[in-house]
Scaffold this active site. Structure first.
Site, PDB file in Angstrom:
ATOM      1  N   ASP A  90      48.755 -13.798 -50.706  1.00  0.00           N
ATOM      2  CA  ASP A  90      48.366 -14.662 -49.539  1.00  0.00           C
ATOM      3  C   ASP A  90      49.734 -15.241 -48.890  1.00  0.00           C
ATOM      4  OD1 ASP A  90      49.699 -16.102 -51.981  1.00  0.00           O
ATOM      5  OD2 ASP A  90      48.989 -18.059 -50.485  1.00  0.00           O
TER       6      ASP A  90
ATOM      7  N   ARG B  78      44.091 -13.511 -48.154  1.00  0.00           N
ATOM      8  CA  ARG B  78      43.937 -12.859 -49.458  1.00  0.00           C
ATOM      9  C   ARG B  78      42.887 -11.810 -49.301  1.00  0.00           C
ATOM     10  NH1 ARG B  78      46.616 -15.514 -53.856  1.00  0.00           N
ATOM     11  NH2 ARG B  78      46.796 -17.704 -53.569  1.00  0.00           N
TER      12      ARG B  78
ATOM     13  N   LYS C  35      46.353 -16.284 -58.285  1.00  0.00           N
ATOM     14  CA  LYS C  35      45.182 -15.678 -57.891  1.00  0.00           C
ATOM     15  C   LYS C  35      45.473 -14.248 -57.303  1.00  0.00           C
ATOM     16  CE  LYS C  35      43.934 -20.342 -56.047  1.00  0.00           C
ATOM     17  NZ  LYS C  35      43.967 -20.951 -54.831  1.00  0.00           N
ATOM     18  N   GLY C  36      46.726 -13.993 -57.103  1.00  0.00           N
ATOM     19  CA  GLY C  36      47.158 -12.748 -56.386  1.00  0.00           C
ATOM     20  C   GLY C  36      46.397 -11.464 -56.872  1.00  0.00           C
TER      21      GLY C  36
ATOM     22  N   GLU D  19      49.246  -7.612 -62.616  1.00  0.00           N
ATOM     23  CA  GLU D  19      50.021  -8.680 -61.675  1.00  0.00           C
ATOM     24  C   GLU D  19      49.650  -7.985 -60.132  1.00  0.00           C
ATOM     25  OE1 GLU D  19      51.451 -10.967 -60.424  1.00  0.00           O
ATOM     26  OE2 GLU D  19      53.112 -11.441 -61.742  1.00  0.00           O
ATOM     27  N   ASP D  20      49.792  -8.619 -59.021  1.00  0.00           N
ATOM     28  CA  ASP D  20      49.642  -7.963 -57.811  1.00  0.00           C
ATOM     29  C   ASP D  20      51.083  -7.463 -57.485  1.00  0.00           C
ATOM     30  OD1 ASP D  20      50.897 -10.402 -57.744  1.00  0.00           O
ATOM     31  OD2 ASP D  20      49.872 -11.111 -55.946  1.00  0.00           O
TER      32      ASP D  20
ATOM     33  N   PHE E 213      57.677  -9.634 -46.570  1.00  0.00           N
ATOM     34  CA  PHE E 213      56.492 -10.420 -47.003  1.00  0.00           C
ATOM     35  C   PHE E 213      55.176  -9.881 -46.987  1.00  0.00           C
ATOM     36  CE2 PHE E 213      53.738 -13.996 -47.777  1.00  0.00           C
ATOM     37  CZ  PHE E 213      54.350 -14.613 -48.887  1.00  0.00           C
TER      38      PHE E 213
ATOM     39  N   ASP F 180      58.483  -9.154 -57.770  1.00  0.00           N
ATOM     40  CA  ASP F 180      59.500  -9.408 -56.907  1.00  0.00           C
ATOM     41  C   ASP F 180      60.742  -9.698 -57.508  1.00  0.00           C
ATOM     42  OD1 ASP F 180      60.961  -9.735 -54.675  1.00  0.00           O
ATOM     43  OD2 ASP F 180      59.971 -11.581 -53.908  1.00  0.00           O
TER      44      ASP F 180
ATOM     45  N   LYS G  87      58.418  -4.407 -55.860  1.00  0.00           N
ATOM     46  CA  LYS G  87      59.289  -4.883 -54.975  1.00  0.00           C
ATOM     47  C   LYS G  87      60.580  -5.113 -55.408  1.00  0.00           C
ATOM     48  CE  LYS G  87      58.709  -8.566 -52.090  1.00  0.00           C
ATOM     49  NZ  LYS G  87      57.795  -9.488 -50.962  1.00  0.00           N
TER      50      LYS G  87
HETATM   51  P1  IMP Z   1      58.252 -13.011 -58.960  1.00  0.00           P
HETATM   52  O1  IMP Z   1      58.499 -14.005 -59.856  1.00  0.00           O
HETATM   53  O2  IMP Z   1      59.318 -13.159 -57.902  1.00  0.00           O
HETATM   54  O3  IMP Z   1      58.155 -11.367 -59.372  1.00  0.00           O
HETATM   55  O4  IMP Z   1      56.999 -13.302 -58.174  1.00  0.00           O
HETATM   56  C1  IMP Z   1      55.864 -12.541 -58.213  1.00  0.00           C
HETATM   57  C2  IMP Z   1      54.649 -13.503 -57.680  1.00  0.00           C
HETATM   58  O5  IMP Z   1      55.236 -14.135 -56.349  1.00  0.00           O
HETATM   59  C3  IMP Z   1      53.602 -12.774 -57.228  1.00  0.00           C
HETATM   60  O6  IMP Z   1      52.490 -12.315 -58.431  1.00  0.00           O
HETATM   61  C4  IMP Z   1      52.866 -13.019 -55.960  1.00  0.00           C
HETATM   62  O7  IMP Z   1      52.153 -14.311 -56.374  1.00  0.00           O
HETATM   63  C5  IMP Z   1      54.412 -13.477 -55.153  1.00  0.00           C
HETATM   64  N1  IMP Z   1      54.826 -13.051 -54.202  1.00  0.00           N
HETATM   65  C6  IMP Z   1      55.877 -11.853 -54.335  1.00  0.00           C
HETATM   66  N2  IMP Z   1      56.085 -11.221 -53.153  1.00  0.00           N
HETATM   67  C7  IMP Z   1      54.994 -11.594 -52.448  1.00  0.00           C
HETATM   68  C8  IMP Z   1      54.738 -10.888 -50.956  1.00  0.00           C
HETATM   69  O8  IMP Z   1      55.299 -10.289 -50.564  1.00  0.00           O
HETATM   70  N3  IMP Z   1      53.533 -11.639 -50.649  1.00  0.00           N
HETATM   71  C9  IMP Z   1      52.762 -12.591 -51.265  1.00  0.00           C
HETATM   72  N4  IMP Z   1      53.090 -12.969 -52.821  1.00  0.00           N
HETATM   73  C10 IMP Z   1      54.281 -12.607 -53.084  1.00  0.00           C
END
Ligand code: IMP
Length: 185
Positions: free
Chosen positions: A165, A171, A47-48, A105-106, A158, A109, A137
């Site tokens: 969220d 959100r 949902k991000g 993507e939002d 975070f 990370d 990030k």
């Molecule tokens: P990754 O697999 O670690 O790159 O994760 C990406 C997903 O983790 C994003 O699409 C978000 O849904 C969630 N995410 C990563 N960092 C944050 C944050 O700082 N706040 C909220 N959700 C996050």
């Protein structure tokens, strides 16, 4: 009252609504230029990405596109019980074969979610495949991923708001801010 308790979790604003809007406009201009009128299948990661997706879609104006969504659940490498496990909870409605797929993507990370989705979609033979993230990030990357369009570089914190969220809350904030207490602490 619950709302007051939630508000007390909100920290410093990292990107306000105007900064987000200008990043979205810049990304849309780059995308329009690069695709030069070619139709795009815009794939949002729910949902991000919901807020970013809706704004980006409208910023793309008259550019021809179709909309689709995937839902993923991810358990990052550091989280209990997780080994970087990403699962597809909802697949696309349309077939991506032969289409110009642009993943939206939002935030990226560790990179596990984007890496999983890019591999999954690539195996289904789209005509082209690119990724667009509102925020990068880059501090805790576990897998190297190529993000073709990046709106903003996030701090090592975070974040919540504008689709992101904490326990499904926040959100709807029109800005992005830090959470005062890290959810895993
Ligand atoms: P990754 O697999 O670690 O790159 O994760 C990406 C997903 O983790 C994003 O699409 C978000 O849904 C969630 N995410 C990563 N960092 C944050 C944050 O700082 N706040 C909220 N959700 C996050």
């Amino acid at each position: 009252m619950k709302a007051v308790a939630q508000d007390s979790l909100l920290g410093e604003v990292v990107f306000d609504a105007a900064q987000i809007a200008s990043a979205v406009e810049r990304l849309a201009a780059e995308i329009k230029r690069d695709y030069a009128g070619e139709p795009i299948m815009l794939v949002g990661v729910l949902k991000g990405a919901i807020a970013f997706y809706a704004d980006l879609m409208r910023a793309l104006g008259e550019h021809p596109l179709t909309l689709d969504f995937v839902v993923v659940s991810s358990y990052g490498s550091g989280r209990e019980g997780g080994k970087g496990d990403v699962r597809l909870l909802k697949d696309l409605d349309q077939k991506p074969a032969g289409k110009n797929v642009l993943l939206v993507e939002d935030i990226v990370d560790e990179g596990l979610t984007l890496d999983y989705l890019l591999n999954n979609l690539r195996s289904r033979e789209p005509r082209s495949l690119r990724a667009c993230a509102l925020m990068d990030k880059p501090f805790h990357r576990v897998v190297p991923v190529t993000i073709d369009y990046i709106g903003l570089t996030a701090p090592d914190a975070f974040l919540v708001g504008y689709g992101l969220d904490y326990q499904e809350g926040f959100r709807n904030l029109p800005y992005i801010c830090k959470l005062k207490r890290h959810p895993q602490s």
